[in-house]
Motif scaffolding. Structure first.
Motif, short mmCIF file in Angstrom:
data_model
loop_
_atom_site.label_atom_id
_atom_site.label_comp_id
_atom_site.label_asym_id
_atom_site.label_seq_id
_atom_site.Cartn_x
_atom_site.Cartn_y
_atom_site.Cartn_z
N CYS A 102 -32.65 74.17 22.74
CA CYS A 102 -31.44 74.00 23.54
C CYS A 102 -30.90 75.39 23.83
CB CYS A 102 -30.40 73.18 22.78
SG CYS A 102 -28.79 73.13 23.61
N HIS A 103 -30.76 75.70 25.12
CA HIS A 103 -30.29 77.01 25.55
C HIS A 103 -29.11 76.85 26.48
CE1 HIS A 103 -34.07 78.72 24.03
NE2 HIS A 103 -34.65 77.67 24.58
N LEU A 104 -27.99 77.51 26.16
CA LEU A 104 -26.87 77.61 27.07
C LEU A 104 -27.23 78.72 28.05
CD1 LEU A 104 -23.93 76.86 27.86
CD2 LEU A 104 -23.18 78.61 26.23
N VAL A 105 -27.22 78.42 29.34
CA VAL A 105 -27.71 79.37 30.34
C VAL A 105 -26.66 79.63 31.42
CG1 VAL A 105 -30.13 78.72 29.97
CG2 VAL A 105 -28.80 77.54 31.73
N SER A 106 -26.86 80.72 32.12
CA SER A 106 -26.02 81.00 33.29
C SER A 106 -26.74 80.46 34.52
CB SER A 106 -25.79 82.50 33.43
OG SER A 106 -27.01 83.16 33.68
N GLY A 107 -25.99 80.24 35.59
CA GLY A 107 -26.61 79.77 36.82
C GLY A 107 -26.02 78.44 37.25
N GLY A 108 -26.85 77.62 37.85
CA GLY A 108 -26.40 76.38 38.47
C GLY A 108 -26.23 75.20 37.54
#
Length: 163
Positions: A102-108
Motif C-alpha cells: 500500500c503506497h500513498l502517492v502523489s498525482g491523480g
C-alpha cells in the motif's frame, strides 16, 4: 540529521547487499565476500540486526508451483482527504492479507495497492467487501498483471548509499 542509528560504512553496505541476495549464506562465506574475518563480520551483522537495518530473513516462494494466482494493481481515490480519512482507510486495509503493498502517492489518485489473489473473482469479492465497509473509497481502478517481466527482490544499495 542525527537518526541515533549507527553510521554505516562500505563494509556494512556490502554485508546488507550480500544478505539480501542470499540470507542463507554462512557467516564464513559472508565474511569472505566482504573482506572480513568471521568474528568481526558476525559482530557487524548482529549490530545491523539490533539497529533495525535487518528486520528479518525469508524465503522466496515460487508461487506458480503452488497454483494459479493473479496480481492486480489498484489505484484508490478517497472521497475525503482529512488526516482521519487517510488513517481510517490505512487501518482498514492493513489487515487484508491479499494486499501485499500500500503506497500513498502523489498525482491523480491517493493510493496504489498491490493485490495477490486466487483470481479475478476473488479480487472482486475483496473489493466489494472493502466498499461495503465504508472506509472512504470514492473510486478505484484495477490493472490486472498479464505477465511479470521481472521482479527484483533486492535493493541496489551500493547505488544509493555510496560513501
Amino acid at each position: 540529521m542525527d537518526t541515533g542509528l549507527p553510521k554505516l560504512d562500505r563494509i556494512d553496505l556490502r554485508i546488507l547487499v550480500h544478505l539480501q541476495k542470499n540470507a542463507r549464506v554462512t557467516n564464513v562465506e559472508l565474511a569472505d565476500a566482504v573482506g572480513l574475518s568471521a568474528s568481526p563480520c558476525l559482530v557487524r551483522v548482529k549490530r545491523l540486526e539490533k539497529a533495525g537495518y535487518i528486520t528479518g530473513y525469508g524465503a522466496d516462494i515460487q508461487l506458480r508451483k503452488l497454483g494459479e494466482t493473479t496480481s492486480i494493481f489498484t489505484e484508490v481515490t478517497l472521497a475525503d482527504h482529512r488526516m482521519q480519512d487517510f488513517s481510517r482507510f490505512e487501518n482498514a486495509i492493513r489487515g487484508v492479507d491479499e494486499i501485499l503493498e500500500c503506497h500513498l502517492v502523489s498525482g491523480g489518485y491517493d493510493y496504489m495497492l498491490k493485490f495477490l489473489t486466487r483470481g479475478i473473482q476473488h479480487y472482486q469479492e475483496i473489493i466489494e467487501t472493502l466498499l461495503a465497509r465504508n472506509i472512504g473509497i470514492e473510486k478505484y481502478f484495477s490493472y490486472v498483471v498479464i505477465k511479470s517481466v521481472f521482479v527484483k527482490r533486492h535493493y541496489p544499495l551500493e547505488k544509493f548509499f555510496e560513501e
